[in-house]
Enzyme design. Structure first.
Site, PDB file in Angstrom:
ATOM      1  N   ILE A  46       0.871  -1.179   0.000  1.00 32.10           N
ATOM      2  CA  ILE A  46       0.000   0.000   0.000  1.00 32.10           C
ATOM      3  C   ILE A  46       0.908   1.228   0.000  1.00 32.10           C
ATOM      4  CG2 ILE A  46      -1.801   1.259   1.266  1.00 32.10           C
ATOM      5  CD1 ILE A  46      -2.440  -1.540   2.614  1.00 32.10           C
ATOM      6  N   GLU A  58       4.109  -7.843   3.045  1.00 37.48           N
ATOM      7  CA  GLU A  58       4.391  -8.752   4.165  1.00 37.48           C
ATOM      8  C   GLU A  58       3.961  -8.142   5.486  1.00 37.48           C
ATOM      9  OE1 GLU A  58       6.345  -7.780   1.721  1.00 37.48           O
ATOM     10  OE2 GLU A  58       7.932  -9.226   1.261  1.00 37.48           O
TER      11      GLU A  58
END
Ligand code: THU
Length: 135
Positions: A46, A58
């Protein structure tokens, strides 16, 4: 990890990758993290117009899991839109190390569905941990 589990987790990671918000790098990443409860947590990268505010796939998956009270993990699969096999960045390795042992298996796959399995111990030897904070 069995091949069927790897394929299943990579498929979920690819679904998460489709939801990446990466208008600045156009490098889309998806992650699928398996908790010791058996639950799966998905994450995507993001990004932000203030580039440093971006969050990797992750860590999105790890923080989603932690916020659901899952604290231990047994496997992680990541997949990207790149030609190269992606590997977790240094910050994500450190975040994982807080909650995962050296034996955590990390499956890294590129856009051609090629993959390689690493352990966290291979990717982050000599990790900094809570024991280093003791006097
Ligand atoms: N990225 C990840 O999501 N995971 C990694 O392990 C490496 C990098 C993202 C962050 C950023 O949105 C883009 O990939 C380019 O660095």
């Amino acid at each position: 990890m069995h091949d069927i589990e790897i394929k299943n987790m990579l498929s979920m990671a690819a679904d998460a990758r489709d939801r990446a918000y990466a208008p600045y790098s156009n490098f889309r990443v998806g992650a699928c993290l398996k908790g010791e409860s058996g639950a799966f947590y998905l994450g995507c990268n993001i990004e932000n117009a203030s580039y440093g505010a971006a969050c990797c796939a992750e860590r999105t998956a790890v923080f989603k899991a932690l916020s659901e009270c899952e604290r231990r993990f047994s496997a992680l699969a990541i997949t990207s839109t790149g030609d190269e096999l992606p590997v977790p960045c240094g910050i994500c390795r450190q975040v994982l190390s807080e909650f995962c042992g050296d034996s955590l298996e990390i499956v890294c796959s590129n856009r051609y569905d090629e993959y390689r399995v690493f352990t966290l111990g291979e990717l982050l030897p000599h990790r900094f941990g809570p024991e280093h904070l003791e006097d």
